[in-house]
Design an enzyme around this catalytic site. Structure first.
Site, short mmCIF file in Angstrom:
data_model
loop_
_atom_site.label_atom_id
_atom_site.label_comp_id
_atom_site.label_asym_id
_atom_site.label_seq_id
_atom_site.Cartn_x
_atom_site.Cartn_y
_atom_site.Cartn_z
N GLN A 68 -4.43 -2.27 9.91
CA GLN A 68 -4.31 -3.56 9.20
C GLN A 68 -4.75 -4.69 10.12
O GLN A 68 -4.24 -4.86 11.22
CB GLN A 68 -2.85 -3.75 8.74
N ASP A 88 -11.33 1.90 4.50
CA ASP A 88 -11.76 0.54 4.12
C ASP A 88 -13.26 0.34 4.12
O ASP A 88 -13.73 -0.73 3.75
CB ASP A 88 -11.22 -0.47 5.14
N LYS A 91 0.84 -1.20 0.00
CA LYS A 91 0.00 0.00 0.00
C LYS A 91 0.88 1.26 0.00
O LYS A 91 0.58 2.23 -0.70
CB LYS A 91 -0.95 -0.02 1.21
#
Ligand code: NDP
Length: 296
Positions: A96, A119, A52
């Site tokens: 994460q 997200d 990312k």
């Protein structure tokens, strides 16, 4: 059989995001930032964060990664999240997952300011999505699947779509996005009776299971489009490691019309959508007059 090339498609969408970031800079507006939290020593999580960061750098999005060990007190993590919430340049925050087991994942995520959710993990944003709010951020993997199909001009409207896997981050939101685009959706899971028969009805079959190579051609209607979301790391008989999907590529590719490979399918699309969401949030937060059209 045609490959649904996630690498090539993601590169296309990244280039679109890069153009928009460039447009911001030309107008004297600082680039947005993705703030990532890597907590504990999960090797796969570290790898995803690196990917990312690399993708952000490529399109001009800034990154700040908080690398924290598994002993970091929860209060410290929450404070860092609050700092990112308050930073006007940060428009994407992602923690994460999975977190080390002793953390309360739900509680930690709840401190992310919803407008900076990269997200679409937060209940507020999931709620907006399900209610059909066109402006809300969408979850990266399902959004990536939809953009991949769009890139290849595969229309889901009126198609029979079967999704195997009902997780909150992949299966369920993907079913919603498919439904929104007028597909007829069947959701399957570990308790589904006659899974093969149900899957075989599908014009578009999505595997999001987490079981290496479980889906072979006996689950697939000839000519179906097959999207393999799974990412599994297995050890081969020779001791070498292999990354593979939930589908047995060799078997399924003989019968499908289109298929995603693993790696190089949905994975790169997920990352491209993290970038898109970070920019999208920034445009909304700052009320910028930038059109977020990135379709081919
Ligand atoms: P989860 O473990 O949260 O969910 C798995 C789903 O598969 C569950 O709904 C489960 O059913 C179902 N399932 C498990 N075994 C079977 C079976 N034998 N038959 C039918 N259904 C079954 O997984 P995720 O959704 O988080 O991830 C799925 C896969 O996608 C993983 O390989 C993951 O690594 C990958 N992934 C890939 C991403 C990418 O960017 N490409 C992003 C996110 C995930 P039940 O609910 O009944 O238990």
């Amino acid at each position: 059989m045609q490959i649904l090339d996630g690498k090539q498609t993601a590169a296309y969408y990244r280039s679109k995001v890069a153009l928009k970031v460039e447009e911001l800079k030309k107008n004297g507006i600082a680039a947005p930032r993705l703030a990532a939290f890597l907590i504990g020593d999960n090797i796969a999580s570290a790898m995803y964060i690196k990917m990312k960061e690399k993708a952000c750098a490529e399109v001009g999005i800034l990154t700040r990664t908080h690398v924290l060990d598994a002993k970091t007190p929860e209060a410290e993590i929450i404070k860092l999240i609050k700092d990112e919430n308050a930073d006007p340049q940060t428009s994407g925050i992602l923690v994460q997952l999975p977190l080390p087991k002793h953390y309360d994942e739900k509680k930690i995520l709840s401190y992310i300011e919803p407008s900076k959710d990269a997200d679409c993990f937060l209940p507020q944003n999931i709620g907006h999505m399900f209610l059909g709010d066109e402006t809300t951020v969408l979850p990266c993997t399902p959004l990536g699947v939809m953009k991949l199909l769009k890139y290849y001009k595969i229309d889901v409207a009126s198609k029979e779509v079967c999704i195997i896997g009902r997780s909150n981050i992949v299966g369920k939101p993907l079913a919603f996005l498919m439904l929104k685009d007028n597909a007829t959706v069947t959701m399957c899971h570990s308790k589904t009776r006659d899974l093969k028969e149900v899957a075989k009805r599908a014009d578009i079959l999505v595997a999001a299971i987490g079981r290496a190579k479980m889906i072979d051609s006996s689950y697939v209607k000839p000519g179906a489009v097959v999207v393999d979301v799974g990412i599994n790391h297995i050890e081969k008989p020779d001791g070498k490691h292999e990354t593979c999907g939930d589908c047995d590529f060799e078997s399924v590719s003989k019968i499908a019309s289109y298929m995603t490979p693993v790696p190089g399918g949905v994975g790169p699309m997920t990352i491209a959508m993290v970038l898109y969401n970070t920019l999208y949030n920034y445009v909304l937060i700052k009320k910028l007059d930038i059109k977020m059209d990135i379709e081919p």
